[in-house]
Design an enzyme around this catalytic site. Structure first.
Site, PDB file in Angstrom:
ATOM      1  N   CYS A 191      16.618  -1.979  15.913  1.00 54.48           N
ATOM      2  CA  CYS A 191      17.961  -2.173  15.748  1.00 54.48           C
ATOM      3  C   CYS A 191      18.151  -2.942  14.328  1.00 54.48           C
ATOM      4  CB  CYS A 191      18.336  -3.132  16.779  1.00 54.48           C
ATOM      5  SG  CYS A 191      18.544  -2.108  18.279  1.00 54.48           S
ATOM      6  N   TYR A 198       8.650  -3.350   1.094  1.00 52.27           N
ATOM      7  CA  TYR A 198       8.480  -2.927  -0.179  1.00 52.27           C
ATOM      8  C   TYR A 198       8.952  -1.778  -0.807  1.00 52.27           C
ATOM      9  CZ  TYR A 198       3.596  -3.856   1.004  1.00 52.27           C
ATOM     10  OH  TYR A 198       2.275  -3.843   1.772  1.00 52.27           O
ATOM     11  N   GLY A 249      -8.163  -3.313  -4.549  1.00 53.73           N
ATOM     12  CA  GLY A 249      -7.152  -3.150  -5.153  1.00 53.73           C
ATOM     13  C   GLY A 249      -6.987  -1.719  -5.891  1.00 53.73           C
ATOM     14  N   TYR A 296      -2.709  -0.942   6.072  1.00 57.79           N
ATOM     15  CA  TYR A 296      -1.528  -1.794   6.071  1.00 57.79           C
ATOM     16  C   TYR A 296      -0.382  -0.999   6.868  1.00 57.79           C
ATOM     17  CZ  TYR A 296      -4.187  -4.097   2.265  1.00 57.79           C
ATOM     18  OH  TYR A 296      -5.157  -4.414   1.709  1.00 57.79           O
ATOM     19  N   ARG A 303       5.944  -1.055   6.060  1.00 57.47           N
ATOM     20  CA  ARG A 303       5.891  -0.993   4.553  1.00 57.47           C
ATOM     21  C   ARG A 303       6.957  -0.486   3.702  1.00 57.47           C
ATOM     22  NH1 ARG A 303       2.365   1.853   1.902  1.00 57.47           N
ATOM     23  NH2 ARG A 303       2.102   0.200   0.450  1.00 57.47           N
ATOM     24  N   GLU A 344     -14.041  -5.194  -3.367  1.00 58.72           N
ATOM     25  CA  GLU A 344     -13.512  -5.616  -2.136  1.00 58.72           C
ATOM     26  C   GLU A 344     -12.671  -4.561  -1.730  1.00 58.72           C
ATOM     27  OE1 GLU A 344     -13.306 -10.532  -0.913  1.00 58.72           O
ATOM     28  OE2 GLU A 344     -11.921  -9.237  -2.509  1.00 58.72           O
ATOM     29  N   PRO A 345     -12.892  -3.573  -1.829  1.00 60.35           N
ATOM     30  CA  PRO A 345     -11.744  -2.356  -1.430  1.00 60.35           C
ATOM     31  C   PRO A 345     -11.327  -2.359   0.064  1.00 60.35           C
ATOM     32  CG  PRO A 345     -13.893  -1.158  -1.657  1.00 60.35           C
ATOM     33  CD  PRO A 345     -14.178  -2.577  -1.754  1.00 60.35           C
ATOM     34  N   GLY A 346     -10.062  -2.207   0.384  1.00 64.02           N
ATOM     35  CA  GLY A 346      -9.437  -2.097   1.760  1.00 64.02           C
ATOM     36  C   GLY A 346      -8.711  -1.011   1.962  1.00 64.02           C
ATOM     37  N   ARG A 347      -7.549  -0.833   1.217  1.00 65.99           N
ATOM     38  CA  ARG A 347      -6.876   0.275   1.115  1.00 65.99           C
ATOM     39  C   ARG A 347      -7.444   1.753   0.881  1.00 65.99           C
ATOM     40  NH1 ARG A 347      -1.372   0.014   0.007  1.00 65.99           N
ATOM     41  NH2 ARG A 347      -2.038  -1.976  -1.071  1.00 65.99           N
TER      42      ARG A 347
HETATM   43  C1  LIG Z   1      -6.205  -7.668   0.214  1.00 63.31           C
HETATM   44  C2  LIG Z   1      -7.493  -8.073  -0.352  1.00 63.31           C
HETATM   45  C3  LIG Z   1      -8.418  -7.062  -0.927  1.00 63.31           C
HETATM   46  C4  LIG Z   1      -8.210  -5.475  -0.592  1.00 63.31           C
HETATM   47  O1  LIG Z   1      -7.222  -5.086  -1.367  1.00 63.31           O
HETATM   48  P1  LIG Z   1      -6.971  -3.506  -1.466  1.00 63.31           P
HETATM   49  O2  LIG Z   1      -5.797  -3.227  -2.232  1.00 63.31           O
HETATM   50  O3  LIG Z   1      -6.686  -3.043  -0.008  1.00 63.31           O
HETATM   51  O4  LIG Z   1      -8.068  -2.827  -1.747  1.00 63.31           O
HETATM   52  C5  LIG Z   1      -9.503  -7.316  -1.475  1.00 63.31           C
HETATM   53  N1  LIG Z   1      -9.681  -8.912  -1.510  1.00 63.31           N
HETATM   54  C6  LIG Z   1      -8.606  -9.725  -1.212  1.00 63.31           C
HETATM   55  C7  LIG Z   1      -9.105 -11.073  -1.692  1.00 63.31           C
HETATM   56  C8  LIG Z   1      -7.604  -9.385  -0.698  1.00 63.31           C
HETATM   57  O5  LIG Z   1      -6.558 -10.246  -0.416  1.00 63.31           O
END
Ligand SMILES: *Cc1c(COP(=O)(O)O)cnc(C)c1O
Length: 431
Positions: free
Chosen positions: A361, A334, A248, A390, A330, A290-293
């Site tokens: 459309c 939101y 997050g 995303y 996106r 757990e970083p994604g973004r």
């Molecule tokens: C989406 C998600 C993440 C990653 O969140 P980011 O905002 O992309 O860092 C980590 N853990 C869980 C369980 C998620 O669902």
């Protein structure tokens, strides 16, 4: 520039990791996702070295792959030494195909199907993050049928309300994710797991939201989770191995986004973890984040060709591009903010108020409203920045638009990592 992989060259062209966007468009066409491998690897290394520094390496970043999932990103992540999180059978399949070792995979999700759970257990996935009692019972029943034991952790709702957009807030009580701490639901799940033969509980997990720009919610979540660890030891005599504090971490979409360096998050949370465990005389569990973004977001841009420019006096200027909500939903979902600019005239003054419209459309098919860009003409290249997370992973074939190609760039070189969909691809499953 909002990402350090971006520069502007002497011709006024936007450049990403040494690759001129005008040349990328000439070679690969538009719309086009471009990802900087250099930037992705740099962020991975920053997280890893933070784990060395703050936890003596007893812990690991996990890449939350729903942000961007394809074979090549799993390979890069595994090479860098990160573990991988998946949230569906499809992501799990892709990660395994790319060669990610099953024991380095964490399987999340609030409603894993019986088939998905079976797939994960068969493949010996290292950590199945159980969200609810339904999944717990499915795993036990699966074990009774197959004799296989699942290695699990529990997703817990720590009751933290991180200040971010409502749709991407997940740690509060009113959330579809996880087991509630306050009501005793999480404790009950732990107790239940202890009486089961085919699950082995290894840790706990929480994830409080996304695009968070403050450190306090992370500290607070870690403290709440550790209190629960202490309680489990005291009341049930259980010492768990790991604590996953979720992802997050916020990134820069627009200039005024006030991001915190990842090292700061890591250090602040680590200090709180050390203090709390010392006070309770409890061994520090293995820590995961757990970083994604934040791993892929700023590494990506999307390139488009400007088509129709429609100036409606006293209303707004629609600048239409050859992409839209089918490859970046996106804004439609939101009202996500983005920085837009003309890739072929990036040094011109950004004094033209534009609404960037897609080709679907739907009136709501917009990428950004009333944003300042260079005065556009049909044929210009429009670049949207920080689209690495995303975007591709949320893309669809709405209006039967083929999904764009994705090109990975590094030190002035480019290669296709996801090929552009063709019309034939679109009818592949039609009978
Ligand atoms: C989406 C998600 C993440 C990653 O969140 P980011 O905002 O992309 O860092 C980590 N853990 C869980 C369980 C998620 O669902």
């Amino acid at each position: 520039m909002i990402s350090d992989c971006l520069t502007i060259n002497s011709q006024g062209h936007l450049v990403i990791s040494g690759c001129d966007t005008v040349e990328l468009v000439r070679e690969y066409g538009t719309p086009l996702y471009v990802m900087s491998e250099d930037k992705i690897r740099q962020v991975c290394r920053r997280y890893l070295s933070s784990f060395q520094k703050n936890y003596d390496g007893y812990g690991c970043p996990i890449y939350a792959s729903k942000a961007f999932s394809c074979k090549e990103i799993y390979r890069i992540i595994a090479q860098e030494g990160l573990e991988t999180e998946v949230v569906s059978g499809g992501e799990l399949y892709t990660a395994l195909l790319a060669g990610v070792p099953a024991e380095k995979i964490h399987f999340q999700g609030n409603n894993k199907t019986p088939d998905e759970l079976q797939f994960a257990v068969e493949k010996n996935v290292g950590d199945i993050v159980v969200d609810n009692f339904y999944e717990l019972e499915l795993l036990e029943a699966l074990g009774e049928r197959t004799g296989k034991k699942a290695s699990i952790s529990f997703r817990v709702k720590p009751g933290i309300d991180a200040h971010t957009h409502e749709f991407i807030r997940t740690g509060q009580i009113d959330s579809k994710f996880g087991l509630d701490l306050q009501s005793g639901e999480a404790l009950e799940a732990v107790k239940k797991s202890q009486s089961m033969k085919f699950v082995s509980l290894k840790g706990l997990h929480c994830h409080i939201g996304s695009q968070i720009m403050e450190k306090e919610p992370f500290v607070h979540a870690a403290q709440v989770m550790l209190d629960f660890f202490f309680r489990l030891k005291k009341e049930l005599g259980i010492t768990l191995e790991h604590l996953n504090l979720g992802g997050g971490f916020g990134i820069k979409y627009i200039e005024k986004d006030d991001t915190i360096p990842y090292e700061d998050y890591m250090e602040t949370v680590s200090r709180a973890v050390h203090k709390k465990c010392a006070e309770a005389d409890y061994p520090i569990p293995k820590i995961y984040i757990e970083p994604g973004r934040s791993i892929v977001g700023e590494a990506g841009i999307t390139l488009y060709t400007v088509g129709a420019v429609k100036e409606i006096p006293q209303v707004r200027n629609y600048v239409s591009i050859d992409g839209g909500m089918f490859e970046n939903p996106r804004y439609a979902l939101y009202q996500a903010e983005y920085t837009c600019l003309l890739g072929n005239r990036a040094n011109d003054p950004a004094d033209y108020l534009a609404t960037i419209a897609g080709k679907c459309c739907e009136s709501g098919d917009l990428i950004q409203e009333n944003t300042l860009i260079q005065k556009p003409q049909s044929g210009d290249i429009l670049a949207v920045l920080s689209t690495g997370a995303y975007n591709y992973s949320m893309a669809s074939n709405y209006n039967r638009n083929p999904r764009p190609a994705c090109v990975m760039v590094s030190k002035g070189k480019s290669r296709v990592i996801i090929r552009r969909e063709t019309y034939e691809d679109l009818v592949l499953n039609d009978l």
